[in-house]
Write a protein that holds these residues in place. Structure first.
Motif, PDB file in Angstrom:
ATOM      1  N   PRO A   1      35.459   9.006 -44.117  1.00 43.86           N
ATOM      2  CA  PRO A   1      34.579   8.360 -45.091  1.00 43.86           C
ATOM      3  C   PRO A   1      34.104   9.279 -46.207  1.00 43.86           C
ATOM      4  O   PRO A   1      33.671   8.813 -47.258  1.00 43.86           O
ATOM      5  CB  PRO A   1      33.402   7.874 -44.242  1.00 43.86           C
ATOM      6  N   SER A   2      34.166  10.602 -45.972  1.00 47.01           N
ATOM      7  CA  SER A   2      33.683  11.555 -46.969  1.00 47.01           C
ATOM      8  C   SER A   2      34.366  12.896 -46.742  1.00 47.01           C
ATOM      9  O   SER A   2      34.903  13.170 -45.653  1.00 47.01           O
ATOM     10  CB  SER A   2      32.168  11.735 -46.868  1.00 47.01           C
ATOM     11  N   TRP A   3      34.304  13.761 -47.764  1.00 48.02           N
ATOM     12  CA  TRP A   3      34.844  15.104 -47.591  1.00 48.02           C
ATOM     13  C   TRP A   3      34.059  15.864 -46.520  1.00 48.02           C
ATOM     14  O   TRP A   3      34.627  16.611 -45.728  1.00 48.02           O
ATOM     15  CB  TRP A   3      34.820  15.877 -48.912  1.00 48.02           C
ATOM     16  N   ALA A   4      32.744  15.661 -46.459  1.00 46.84           N
ATOM     17  CA  ALA A   4      31.945  16.356 -45.446  1.00 46.84           C
ATOM     18  C   ALA A   4      32.418  16.011 -44.042  1.00 46.84           C
ATOM     19  O   ALA A   4      32.536  16.887 -43.172  1.00 46.84           O
ATOM     20  CB  ALA A   4      30.466  16.016 -45.626  1.00 46.84           C
ATOM     21  N   ALA A   5      32.717  14.737 -43.798  1.00 50.02           N
ATOM     22  CA  ALA A   5      33.213  14.338 -42.480  1.00 50.02           C
ATOM     23  C   ALA A   5      34.582  14.922 -42.208  1.00 50.02           C
ATOM     24  O   ALA A   5      34.871  15.369 -41.087  1.00 50.02           O
ATOM     25  CB  ALA A   5      33.264  12.813 -42.387  1.00 50.02           C
ATOM     26  N   CYS A   6      35.433  14.926 -43.220  1.00 54.40           N
ATOM     27  CA  CYS A   6      36.773  15.504 -43.075  1.00 54.40           C
ATOM     28  C   CYS A   6      36.682  17.000 -42.795  1.00 54.40           C
ATOM     29  O   CYS A   6      37.345  17.521 -41.894  1.00 54.40           O
ATOM     30  CB  CYS A   6      37.565  15.232 -44.353  1.00 54.40           C
ATOM     31  N   GLU A   7      35.846  17.690 -43.559  1.00 59.14           N
ATOM     32  CA  GLU A   7      35.698  19.138 -43.409  1.00 59.14           C
ATOM     33  C   GLU A   7      35.209  19.502 -42.014  1.00 59.14           C
ATOM     34  O   GLU A   7      35.710  20.434 -41.382  1.00 59.14           O
ATOM     35  CB  GLU A   7      34.719  19.649 -44.469  1.00 59.14           C
ATOM     36  N   GLU A   8      34.237  18.754 -41.505  1.00 59.90           N
ATOM     37  CA  GLU A   8      33.701  19.035 -40.175  1.00 59.90           C
ATOM     38  C   GLU A   8      34.753  18.797 -39.094  1.00 59.90           C
ATOM     39  O   GLU A   8      34.900  19.602 -38.164  1.00 59.90           O
ATOM     40  CB  GLU A   8      32.484  18.162 -39.910  1.00 59.90           C
ATOM     41  N   ARG A   9      35.505  17.722 -39.226  1.00 63.05           N
ATOM     42  CA  ARG A   9      36.483  17.371 -38.197  1.00 63.05           C
ATOM     43  C   ARG A   9      37.686  18.308 -38.202  1.00 63.05           C
ATOM     44  O   ARG A   9      38.230  18.629 -37.131  1.00 63.05           O
ATOM     45  CB  ARG A   9      36.945  15.923 -38.425  1.00 63.05           C
ATOM     46  N   LEU A  10      38.123  18.773 -39.354  1.00 59.64           N
ATOM     47  CA  LEU A  10      39.371  19.523 -39.454  1.00 59.64           C
ATOM     48  C   LEU A  10      39.184  21.038 -39.550  1.00 59.64           C
ATOM     49  O   LEU A  10      40.179  21.749 -39.697  1.00 59.64           O
ATOM     50  CB  LEU A  10      40.189  19.024 -40.651  1.00 59.64           C
ATOM     51  N   ARG A  11      37.954  21.518 -39.460  1.00 63.03           N
ATOM     52  CA  ARG A  11      37.748  22.969 -39.429  1.00 63.03           C
ATOM     53  C   ARG A  11      38.353  23.500 -38.132  1.00 63.03           C
ATOM     54  O   ARG A  11      38.080  22.982 -37.050  1.00 63.03           O
ATOM     55  CB  ARG A  11      36.266  23.310 -39.514  1.00 63.03           C
ATOM     56  N   PRO A  12      39.199  24.539 -38.209  1.00 56.18           N
ATOM     57  CA  PRO A  12      39.866  25.027 -36.989  1.00 56.18           C
ATOM     58  C   PRO A  12      38.888  25.696 -36.037  1.00 56.18           C
ATOM     59  O   PRO A  12      37.849  26.223 -36.461  1.00 56.18           O
ATOM     60  CB  PRO A  12      40.894  26.018 -37.527  1.00 56.18           C
ATOM     61  N   PRO A  13      39.192  25.687 -34.740  1.00 51.02           N
ATOM     62  CA  PRO A  13      38.272  26.264 -33.753  1.00 51.02           C
ATOM     63  C   PRO A  13      38.264  27.787 -33.802  1.00 51.02           C
ATOM     64  O   PRO A  13      39.195  28.429 -34.299  1.00 51.02           O
ATOM     65  CB  PRO A  13      38.845  25.767 -32.422  1.00 51.02           C
ATOM     66  N   ASP A  14      37.204  28.354 -33.281  1.00 53.58           N
ATOM     67  CA  ASP A  14      37.055  29.799 -33.182  1.00 53.58           C
ATOM     68  C   ASP A  14      38.019  30.334 -32.119  1.00 53.58           C
ATOM     69  O   ASP A  14      38.121  29.768 -31.031  1.00 53.58           O
ATOM     70  CB  ASP A  14      35.607  30.113 -32.804  1.00 53.58           C
TER      71      ASP A  14
END
Length: 251
Positions: free
Chosen positions: A120-133
């Motif tokens: 729905p938004s770039w913020a949602a996309c960014e949070e979901r697709l940030r790679p894990p530590d």
């Protein structure tokens, strides 16, 4: 920009193949497919995109269009070009921007990735697709996880996936593609989805989808669809012989 390229079957006379990996992946994931293509008489070039695999890490250029231009600048003869995941988006852009480099196109569970249609938004996309530590994760633990998650993968595919990361002498891991650069590519995917370029693709296209639901390929004039129900996203690592046979149908 100088890219590292794995060359298989150099000097063979069949139509050449150029194979392009996905985001935070590397060219070794194509080794199984490449072996079958070489056995059929075709030279194969599998490129590591910038800051992936063995290619260097420049300060900029982490976007789909630049990745496509990097491939064009390799100076290879017109090839049957296959891209997986984000690599599919890259090769769509390559075929649209540099049609003289592409004689046919294969999209392997990618090439139609449209992030604004999924989030729905770039913020949602960014949070979901940030790679894990990956700090604290060892290569040994990663291999065990991969074998458990993909019991039908051959050992070479597990090792190729481990090579997505740097493995240090103490068995610790670090990213080849750092998180900020990774997210710059994701932002490029958000800003620049491939669908507007579909009408500019003038070569035959084979779309290989790891699932049972056909992707939206509207706008591609000459496209065939091959479904792999239940397959992994890295279908080229899971089913290299079948994917190679599909690619050979373009030769």
């Amino acid at each position: 920009m100088r890219l590292h390229v794995r060359v298989h079957g150099e000097g063979l006379e069949g139509a050449p193949f150029l194979l392009v990996h996905g985001l935070s992946s590397n060219a070794r994931l194509w080794d199984g497919v490449a072996g079958h293509l070489v056995a059929a008489g075709h030279p194969v070039y599998a490129a590591d995109l910038r800051s992936h695999g063995e290619s260097p890490r420049p300060a900029g250029g982490y976007d789909t269009a630049t990745a496509a231009d990097d491939l064009a600048e390799l100076g290879l003869p017109p090839a049957i070009v296959a891209g997986q995941s984000w690599g599919g988006n890259v090769v769509v852009r390559l075929a649209a921007r540099h049609p003289e480099r592409v004689r046919a196109l294969a999209l392997v569970d990618g090439g139609w990735i449209n992030l604004p249609a999924q989030f729905p938004s770039w913020a949602a996309c960014e949070e979901r697709l940030r790679p894990p530590d990956v700090s604290g994760l060892t290569a040994t633990r990663l291999r065990a996880r991969l074998r458990a998650a993909h019991p039908d993968w051959e050992p070479w595919a597990v090792e190729a996936t481990v090579s997505n990361l740097n493995v240090h002498p103490d068995d610790s891991l670090s990213r080849r593609l750092p998180v900020p650069e990774h997210m710059r590519i994701v932002r490029s995917m958000w800003d620049d989805p491939p669908q507007p370029y579909f009408p500019r693709i003038a070569v035959p296209v084979l779309a290989i989808s790891a699932g049972s639901h056909p992707p939206d390929l509207d706008g591609l004039a000459d496209v065939r669809l091959r479904l792999y129900p239940g397959a992994d996203h890295d279908v080229h690592a899971q089913h290299p012989a079948s994917v190679a046979a599909d690619l050979l149908s373009l030769a």
